[in-house]
Every structure is written in structure tokens, then in C-alpha cells.
Design an enzyme around this catalytic site. Structure first.
Site, PDB file in Angstrom:
ATOM      1  N   TRP A  55     -13.594   0.674  30.054  1.00 12.43           N
ATOM      2  CA  TRP A  55     -13.105   0.585  29.079  1.00 12.43           C
ATOM      3  C   TRP A  55     -11.903   1.053  28.940  1.00 12.43           C
ATOM      4  O   TRP A  55     -10.776   0.215  29.361  1.00 12.43           O
ATOM      5  CB  TRP A  55     -13.785   1.070  27.394  1.00 12.43           C
ATOM      6  CG  TRP A  55     -13.037   0.682  25.877  1.00 12.43           C
ATOM      7  CD1 TRP A  55     -13.350  -0.684  25.802  1.00 12.43           C
ATOM      8  CD2 TRP A  55     -12.089   0.723  25.525  1.00 12.43           C
ATOM      9  NE1 TRP A  55     -12.743  -1.191  24.723  1.00 12.43           N
ATOM     10  CE2 TRP A  55     -12.320   0.682  24.389  1.00 12.43           C
ATOM     11  CE3 TRP A  55     -11.474   2.221  25.753  1.00 12.43           C
ATOM     12  CZ2 TRP A  55     -10.779   0.926  23.248  1.00 12.43           C
ATOM     13  CZ3 TRP A  55     -11.102   3.010  24.348  1.00 12.43           C
ATOM     14  CH2 TRP A  55     -11.032   2.476  23.034  1.00 12.43           C
ATOM     15  N   LYS A  56     -12.002   2.358  29.469  1.00 12.64           N
ATOM     16  CA  LYS A  56     -10.258   2.935  29.132  1.00 12.64           C
ATOM     17  C   LYS A  56      -9.633   2.390  30.160  1.00 12.64           C
ATOM     18  O   LYS A  56      -8.261   2.437  30.174  1.00 12.64           O
ATOM     19  CB  LYS A  56     -10.202   4.320  29.612  1.00 12.64           C
ATOM     20  CG  LYS A  56      -9.503   5.015  29.965  1.00 12.64           C
ATOM     21  CD  LYS A  56      -9.647   6.689  30.666  1.00 12.64           C
ATOM     22  CE  LYS A  56      -8.763   7.453  30.688  1.00 12.64           C
ATOM     23  NZ  LYS A  56      -7.579   7.773  29.856  1.00 12.64           N
TER      24      LYS A  56
ATOM     25  N   ASN B 116     -13.940  14.096  15.459  1.00 16.42           N
ATOM     26  CA  ASN B 116     -12.757  14.291  16.893  1.00 16.42           C
ATOM     27  C   ASN B 116     -11.958  13.151  17.017  1.00 16.42           C
ATOM     28  O   ASN B 116     -11.543  13.054  17.709  1.00 16.42           O
ATOM     29  CB  ASN B 116     -13.952  15.478  17.982  1.00 16.42           C
ATOM     30  CG  ASN B 116     -13.965  16.892  17.466  1.00 16.42           C
ATOM     31  OD1 ASN B 116     -13.501  16.679  16.745  1.00 16.42           O
ATOM     32  ND2 ASN B 116     -14.610  17.173  18.350  1.00 16.42           N
TER      33      ASN B 116
ATOM     34  N   ILE C 229       5.655  22.502  22.530  1.00 14.64           N
ATOM     35  CA  ILE C 229       4.057  22.484  22.333  1.00 14.64           C
ATOM     36  C   ILE C 229       3.996  23.339  23.801  1.00 14.64           C
ATOM     37  O   ILE C 229       2.436  23.984  23.337  1.00 14.64           O
ATOM     38  CB  ILE C 229       3.372  21.340  21.544  1.00 14.64           C
ATOM     39  CG1 ILE C 229       4.651  20.463  20.386  1.00 14.64           C
ATOM     40  CG2 ILE C 229       1.955  21.980  20.689  1.00 14.64           C
ATOM     41  CD1 ILE C 229       4.386  21.837  19.631  1.00 14.64           C
ATOM     42  N   GLY C 230       3.899  22.742  24.447  1.00 12.47           N
ATOM     43  CA  GLY C 230       2.845  23.729  25.318  1.00 12.47           C
ATOM     44  C   GLY C 230       2.422  23.095  26.722  1.00 12.47           C
ATOM     45  O   GLY C 230       3.126  22.798  28.556  1.00 12.47           O
TER      46      GLY C 230
ATOM     47  N   ARG D 153      -7.355   7.212  24.901  1.00 12.07           N
ATOM     48  CA  ARG D 153      -7.680   8.887  25.478  1.00 12.07           C
ATOM     49  C   ARG D 153      -9.034   9.457  25.194  1.00 12.07           C
ATOM     50  O   ARG D 153      -9.549   9.699  24.213  1.00 12.07           O
ATOM     51  CB  ARG D 153      -6.074   9.476  24.554  1.00 12.07           C
ATOM     52  CG  ARG D 153      -6.679  10.644  24.105  1.00 12.07           C
ATOM     53  CD  ARG D 153      -6.521  11.787  25.910  1.00 12.07           C
ATOM     54  NE  ARG D 153      -6.670  13.292  25.721  1.00 12.07           N
ATOM     55  CZ  ARG D 153      -6.922  14.099  26.241  1.00 12.07           C
ATOM     56  NH1 ARG D 153      -6.607  13.600  27.522  1.00 12.07           N
ATOM     57  NH2 ARG D 153      -6.159  15.642  26.774  1.00 12.07           N
TER      58      ARG D 153
ATOM     59  N   HIS E 222       2.897  10.722  20.880  1.00 14.35           N
ATOM     60  CA  HIS E 222       1.935   9.322  21.408  1.00 14.35           C
ATOM     61  C   HIS E 222       2.263   7.867  21.731  1.00 14.35           C
ATOM     62  O   HIS E 222       1.223   6.651  22.067  1.00 14.35           O
ATOM     63  CB  HIS E 222       0.587   9.936  20.355  1.00 14.35           C
ATOM     64  CG  HIS E 222       0.478  10.320  20.710  1.00 14.35           C
ATOM     65  ND1 HIS E 222       0.247  11.492  19.551  1.00 14.35           N
ATOM     66  CD2 HIS E 222      -0.841  10.621  20.890  1.00 14.35           C
ATOM     67  CE1 HIS E 222       0.078  12.681  19.477  1.00 14.35           C
ATOM     68  NE2 HIS E 222      -1.428  12.479  20.365  1.00 14.35           N
TER      69      HIS E 222
ATOM     70  N   CYS F   6       3.695  17.574  19.493  1.00  8.37           N
ATOM     71  CA  CYS F   6       2.604  17.428  20.743  1.00  8.37           C
ATOM     72  C   CYS F   6       3.201  18.027  21.326  1.00  8.37           C
ATOM     73  O   CYS F   6       3.647  17.834  22.505  1.00  8.37           O
ATOM     74  CB  CYS F   6       1.038  16.645  20.085  1.00  8.37           C
ATOM     75  SG  CYS F   6      -0.538  17.094  19.979  1.00  8.37           S
TER      76      CYS F   6
END
Length: 759
Positions: A17-18, A116, A431-432, A515, A694, A726
């Protein structure tokens, strides 16, 4: 008894699906190919549930992105910025709402209750809803015509849908309900005309702390729906916790009520035993945990069913998961590398459905071998030695005497750190993470397969770090990061290096859109084994005179983004993680890393759904963060990051985390948190993410400068940091670089204006 399911993982056994989504977005397949692939995946999922033996198979739970987005588009709730007109909503508009486009920013995304999974938030903003397409009906007809399956259509309930939407004031809620109800009535009438037997209407909002007035609104809604389609059987489904208005709920004019007997199960069971259940209704009992991955103790489940059937006859009972199975992986059958004892103790979606079918058809002695095997596995698992580490448990007991406070208050630390770092006003950082390119993923696979040795892989990672340290300096960032190229996932990476964790090969679950993540499995007592991030952080710092942040994932996020053992309270597991991470923080500080970011993006995701339970959770969650970070010196600056949550309601508790700098999301919610600072004071460093990572679109300098200026109306420039909302892992290198260049240009523009103001 009958077996039922609430929803099936849409991603597929191999994440097909992804892959189909991302191929379509990249233009590698056309729309007809994409739709054909999605139909094939959807049919496979329905056939599998039928083959397992589920009596009531959900249809309409499948989506191209998110079910709340599906519901919004079904009612034509497309914000004006997407320039949609007409009777059909093309995929280009549908995906633009989810991901953004060159001309319009995406709709907001936030967590689905306390899971989540993140959903796309519908926007009203004076929209006039109309029924574009009866999606539950279409799903039912497809399953019937092409597979011969008479499914159970799934529909998000009107009250949950509106309460989880935005773009209206509370006083406007009754008017919105009156606008939406006729559309729901039409959907139900068309389903009734199709001779659909059962419709599952999901109203998880009922497990939150709703008021008496809200319950009256629910009663009004369902009386209206019953009158519109009196011959259609409605299963009013709740999940994630117990219902407070049990007596009112079971008296609603619906033919069935679904209750969660796992999460909040004790309260639901007590209500059932105390108040009974209507003889003319079906109880859908969620007795198999739909949110965790442990094999059920069938003896315990048998006992629970016996207790329930003392009130509800078997002929009026459905056995099902506690919620949709989108929150767990698809199947354990492809897990070839897990320790045998661990693997046999797991149950993913397919295994849970098998348990459900067994319990629904269970007659003592009919499938005794399956039951006896289950009991032996449960016994072995309970006595596993790694679930009883004495050193970890003793360290945890010693926490009773620990205050978990920094040596000095923030006011003193701020002064010391300002002198030590000498940063410009409005310091810029990220953010990283930086983009995980195909080359990085290939290199990691070569290393994991043994094609590269440790030295080759480490050299490759160092090359990536060096490349991005140079890029960050060229872009003009003030505080740098090493990029996290050695990390597949911000939780998985740490779990792989701590004791008490296990990992799957194919245990993928959907986080948002395409994701997918593989949550670690916390099966034993958690302990620190050796430094986990020091090597990369020290190497990055050696390449620049600018400060480089050490990057850790916080204890609460590791807890909330993992599948957690169910034999200990979550608080105790979190404390074990915090103790292990504290040793990593101390190792970074000893190695000369003076800024350490301990990310807690999921801290508020773990909030209980009942108001009266929230403060206790916040108390131990905040304490866990402080256990991790409180032993450092005043000169060491602690950062944290949080995203896509209701910050406004919890600023006081967030402040108690006592991080020197916190970064939070601002852009995707269109700066809605900024006015909060007019009424509430936040006295520490704060970065309000000035662009949405995003979305693939490149934000302009003007857009970000506007957010900064708006923020500075309520925040002191001395406490304000500038950053994305993010990490940049999912973006392309060009998207990341161009966006960061615009971000630093926006910061320079505002700095110049501030200097002019001071003059």
C-alpha cells in the site's frame, strides 16, 4: 457467538500500500494503475479475513491516506485554498489536502486520540457540506459484487467527526450537526435500501470526558438516524477506554453497542455487571487487545467471556478486537530472526483474528491443542529471565529518594549558557535529522547484510556528517546537528542499543499517510549497555566551531512509540528507560557535547482520554524526562522537541520539564498556538517551528518571516529560536536545503528589523 473485526491494517504484508502511494506521488504509475493496485490490495485484505473465519468483516475501513480525510471529502469539506469546484474530488485535491501543494499548505495533522496514528483534521470555516459520494455503500457493493462478501460498512460517527474537526466555534456546534445530519441520514437510507444488515458507526469520542449536555446531543443524533433508517442495524462502536454514560449509551435507539474490555475494560465490565444490558441488543465485546502485540492468555479470555455471558446471552455477543487493527502489524509469519520464545509470544493482526475466531467458536475441548499450546507459551513467557533483571529493578527502587531537579533554576542557567555559547538573537537550528537518501539506505542495507564491515559503514556515515556540517555552515545555521544518518528510526535506533528490546523485520504500522514505522518491542527490563550516540556527536563537533547538539529520543516517546510489555505499569517501564538514557546524557556531557536535545514528540500523545486521569500521567511523564536530564551541569543546555499536540492546554506541565529550550510545531496549525502566549507565560527558550516539513513545498522567506513577526508580538526575542517544525528525514536534499536557506534569510530579515527598532 459471532466473530467480528473493526478494521484491518491497510499497509499490506509487504507494505505494498505504501509503495503504491509513493510510486503514484512520484509519477511512476498513472492513476488507473494506482487505483487497480489499491483495489487488489483491498480485496486481498477482505479475502484473508474471510478465510480466517471472521463473521462480520469491515468494509470501508480501507483508505488511500486517512479515514478522517475520506469522511471530510465525502462531505465536500475541501478548504477554499485548494480551489476545488465540482461534483467529484480528484486525487490531486485529496492528496493536496493531506500533503500540501505548490499553491496551498496541507490541512493540519494530529494524533488519533491517544494512539500513534495521526489523522488529517477536517476544516469547516463556514463550508456547506454536501454528500459527494456514499463511500460505505460503495465499499459494501464492491465486496458483495466482486468477492461475494456481505461486509459490515464502517463510518465515523457524526459527533466524533465534528468534535475532531476545526474551523468553528463551540457555539456553532448545534448548527453544524443540523447541517451534517441529513447527509448521514441519506447515507443510512441508501445502505438500508441496499439491504445492508449491519453498519458500524465509530464514536470513540464517547470514551472521553463528555458532559451531560454532550450526551443529550448524542441522544438527539441517534434518534434522528434511527428514524431515518429504522430497518438498518447500527453497531455503535466505542474504543480506547470505558464509557462514562453507560446507561444512557445502551438505551440509545441502536441495535448494538461495542465496548472496549481491554483499555478501560474493568470499568466497562463493572458497568455491564451493575446495570445489565438490553435483551434486544447485541454487545460487541472488544476482548483482544487491538493496540498491542502480545499473544492473549486464552484462559483469561475464556473467563472474561464467561463473566460477560452471565449478563449477555451468547446469541447476542460478538467477540472482536478492542479497536481497529491498524495499530498493529499484519502478521508474525515473516518474522524469521526473532528469538523463538519472543516470537511465539506475539500476535499481530492475523494472529489476533485467529484468537477471535477460536474464542467465538470455542467449546471446551474442541480445539484443545491450540488452547494447551497457548497456555504453555504464556507460562514460559511470564518466567523469562530478562523480564526479571534485579540490578534494573533495584535502581528503580532507589528513585524514590531522587528529586530529579537541575542544580540551578533556569534563570541562572540562562545567564551561564548565554555567556558560554554567545549566540545571535533569534538563533537558528534544525530539529535533528537530515534527508535519508537512497544512497544512505543502500549503505545501511550493505552493512546489515554483511557486504560492508563496520569500518566501511562508519566511514560512510562520517562522510555524510561532514557533508551536512559544511552545508549547515554554508546555509548559515547557528546551532548544528550531525544529521542522524546512522538511524533508521528515532526510537528503533535506541532500542537496538538498550537491553530489554526486541525488533521485527516486518512489524510495520502506519503512522500517517505512507509513513510507516516498526515500533520496538519492550519485552524485558530496560538497561543501558554502552554509549549509543557519543561517537557521531563528537565527530560532528570536531568539524566545526559552532555548537552541535547531541540528539536523543526521550523516555516517554520511546515508551509511547513502542509496543510495551503488559505485565508492568507503563510508569515503571518509563522510569527504566529514563535511567538508561540518563547514562547516555552523562556520557555525551563528559565527551564535551554542551547542547543535548532529548526529544519528546510523543509526550502528550500518551495522555489518557479521561480528564481525571491526565494529571497523574503528566506527573510521571515529566518526572521521567527530568530523571533523564537533571544530572548535567548548568552550562549544558538541554533542548527538547514536541509536535502536533494540544500544547496550549499543557504549557504549565511542559514548563515543568525544565528544558532550557523547547521547539514545537506552529506552521501546520497556521500559528494557532501563538495567541496562547498573550495569556500564558512561558519563561524558557522556545522555538515555534516556522515551516511544515511534512509537505514537499518550499516555504517562502515572506511566509516564515510573517510567522516570526507574529510570534515576536507575544514572545521576548531573547527567548525565541527559529527552526523547522520537525526533523527533515523524509524530505529530499533540495527541499531541505532550499527551505533552510529561506528560513535563515527570514531570520536575518527579522534580526535587521529588530536592530533598526533598537536604534
Amino acid at each position: 457467538m459471532k466473530s467480528s473485526n473493526l478494521g484491518y491494517p491497510r499497509i499490506g504484508e509487504n507494505r505494498e500500500w505504501k509503495k503504491a502511494l509513493e510510486q503514484f506521488w512520484k509519477g511512476q504509475v498513472d492513476e488507473s494503475q494506482f487505483l487497480q493496485t489499491m483495489e487488489s490490495i483491498r480485496h486481498q485484505h477482505l479475502k484473508k479475513q474471510h478465510e480466517i473465519g471472521i463473521d462480520l468483516i469491515p468494509v470501508g475501513d480501507f483508505t488511500f491516506y486517512d479515514q478522517m480525510l475520506d469522511t471530510a471529502t465525502m462531505f465536500g469539506l475541501v478548504p477554499e485554498r485548494f480551489n476545488w469546484k465540482g461534483n467529484d474530488i480528484p486525487l490531486s485535491v485529496y492528496f493536496a489536502m493531506a500533503r500540501g501543494s505548490d499553491t496551498a499548505h496541507a490541512c493540519e495533522m494530529t494524533k488519533w486520540f491517544n494512539t500513534n496514528y495521526h489523522y488529517i483534521v477536517p476544516e469547516w470555516n463556514n463550508a456547506q457540506p454536501r454528500l459527494i459520494e456514499n463511500k460505505p455503500l460503495k465499499a459494501y457493493q464492491e465486496a458483495k459484487r466482486k468477492l461475494g462478501i456481505l461486509g459490515k460498512p464502517v463510518l465515523i460517527g457524526p459527533y466524533t467527526f465534528i468534535k475532531l474537526s476545526k474551523g468553528y466555534k463551540e457555539k456553532e456546534l448545534p448548527a453544524l450537526i443540523l447541517q451534517l445530519l441529513p447527509l448521514y441520514e441519506q447515507i443510512l437510507q441508501e445502505l438500508q435500501n441496499e439491504k445492508v444488515e449491519w453498519l458500524q458507526i465509530d464514536e470513540p469520542i464517547l470514551v472521553t470526558s463528555i458532559s451531560k449536555e454532550e450526551m443529550k446531543t448524542i441522544q438527539f443524533i441517534y434518534h434522528q438516524l434511527h428514524e431515518a433508517a429504522p430497518n438498518l442495524k447500527i453497531m455503535l462502536q466505542t474504543y480506547f477506554d470505558s464509557v462514562d454514560w453507560y446507561q444512557e449509551l445502551i438505551e440509545l435507539p441502536v441495535q448494538g453497542v461495542g465496548l472496549d474490555f481491554v483499555h478501560g475494560g474493568e470499568n466497562n465490565l463493572e458497568s455491564l455487571l451493575t446495570h445489565g444490558f438490553p435483551a434486544n441488543k447485541v454487545l460487541a465485546a472488544g476482548i483482544i487487545d487491538g493496540r498491542n502485540i502480545w499473544r492473549s492468555d486464552l484462559a483469561e479470555k475464556r473467563h472474561l467471556i464467561e463473566t460477560i455471558t452471565s449478563v449477555v446471552p451468547e446469541s447476542k455477543l460478538w467477540i472482536q478486537p478492542s479497536c481497529s487493527l491498524i495499530h498493529v502489524p499484519v502478521t508474525t509469519k515473516k518474522e524469521t530472526k526473532l528469538d523463538k520464545i519472543i516470537k511465539q509470544s506475539l500476535a499481530f493482526a492475523d494472529e489476533k483474528l485467529t484468537e477471535i475466531v477460536f474464542l467465538a467458536r470455542d467449546q471446551h475441548g474442541v480445539d484443545d491443542a491450540y488452547f494447551q499450546e497457548n497456555q504453555q507459551i504464556i507460562h514460559t513467557w511470564k518466567n523469562h529471565s530478562e523480564r526479571h533483571r534485579q540490578s534494573v529493578q533495584q535502581a528503580q527502587k532507589n528513585l524514590q529518594h531522587v528529586s530529579a531537579k537541575r542544580k540551578s533554576p533556569y534563570s541562572i542557567r540562562q545567564s551561564v549558557q548565554k555567556e558560554a555559547f554567545d549566540l545571535p538573537i533569534l538563533p537558528t537550528t534544525t530539529i535533528g535529522s537530515f534527508p535519508q537518501t537512497a544512497d544512505i539506505r543502500k549503505a545501511r542495507q550493505k552493512w546489515k547484510k554483511g557486504e560492508w564491515n563496520e569500518q566501511q559503514y562508519e566511514q560512510f556515515i562520517q562522510q555524510q556528517i561532514e557533508k551536512w556540517i559544511c552545508l549547515q555552515e554554508e546555509i548559515g545555521l547557528d546551532v548544528l546537528v550531525h544529521g542522524e544518518f546512522e538511524r533508521t528510526d528515532m526510537v528503533e535506533f535506541f532500542g537496538e542499543k538498550l537491553g530489554g528490546f526486541a525488533f521485527t523485520e516486518n512489524g510495520w504500522v502506519q503512522s500517517y499517510g505512507s509513513r510507516c514505522v516498526r515500533p520496538p518491542i519492550i519485552y524485558g527490563d530496560v538497561e543501558f549497555l554502552q554509549p549509543m550516540t557519543v561517537k557521531e556527536s563528537v565527530y560532528a563537533q570536531s568539524l566545526t566551531d559552532k555548537p552541535v547538539k547531541g540528539m536523543l529520543t526521550g523516555p516517554v516517546t520511546i515508551l509511547n512509540w513502542s509496543f510495551v510489555r503488559d505485565d508492568k505499569p507503563r510508569q515503571e517501564v518509563c522510569e527504566q528507560i529514563a535511567l538508561a538514557l540518563r547514562k547516555e546524557v552523562e556520557a555525551l556531557e563528559s565527551a564535551g557535547i554542551a547542547m543535548i536535545q532529548v526529544d519528546e514528540p510523543a509526550l502528550l500523545e500518551g495522555l489518557p482520554l479521561k480528564d481525571h486521569d491526565k494529571q497523574n500521567y503528566l506527573n510521571w511523564a515529566v518526572r521521567a524526562f527530568r530523571i533523564t536530564t537533571s544530572t548535567v551541569q548548568d552550562t549544558t543546555q538541554i533542548h527538547t522537541h514536541m509536535c502536533y499536540c494540544d500544547f496550549a492546554s499543557y504549557l504549565e506541565d511542559i514548563s515543568k520539564m525544565d528544558a532550557d529550550v523547547i521547539s514545537i510545531e506552529t506552521s501546520r496549525s497556521h500559528g494557532e498556538i501563538i495567541p496562547v502566549f498573550e495569556k500564558q507565560t512561558y519563561d524558557k527558550g522556545i522555538g515555534l517551528g516556522v515551516y511544515d516539513i511534512h509537505s514537499p513545498r518550499i516555504p517562502t522567506v515572506e511566509e516564515m518571516a510573517a510567522i516570526i513577526e507574529k510570534s515576536l508580538q507575544v514572545l521576548d526575542p531573547g527567548q525565541f529560536w527559529i527552526n523547522p517544525d520537525c526533523g527533515l528525514k523524509t524530505r529530499s536534499e533540495k527541499e531541505a536545503i532550499d527551505s533552510l536557506k529561506n528560513m535563515t534569510a527570514a531570520a536575518d530579515e527579522i534580526r535587521s528589523k529588530l536592530k533598526e527598532t533598537i536604534r
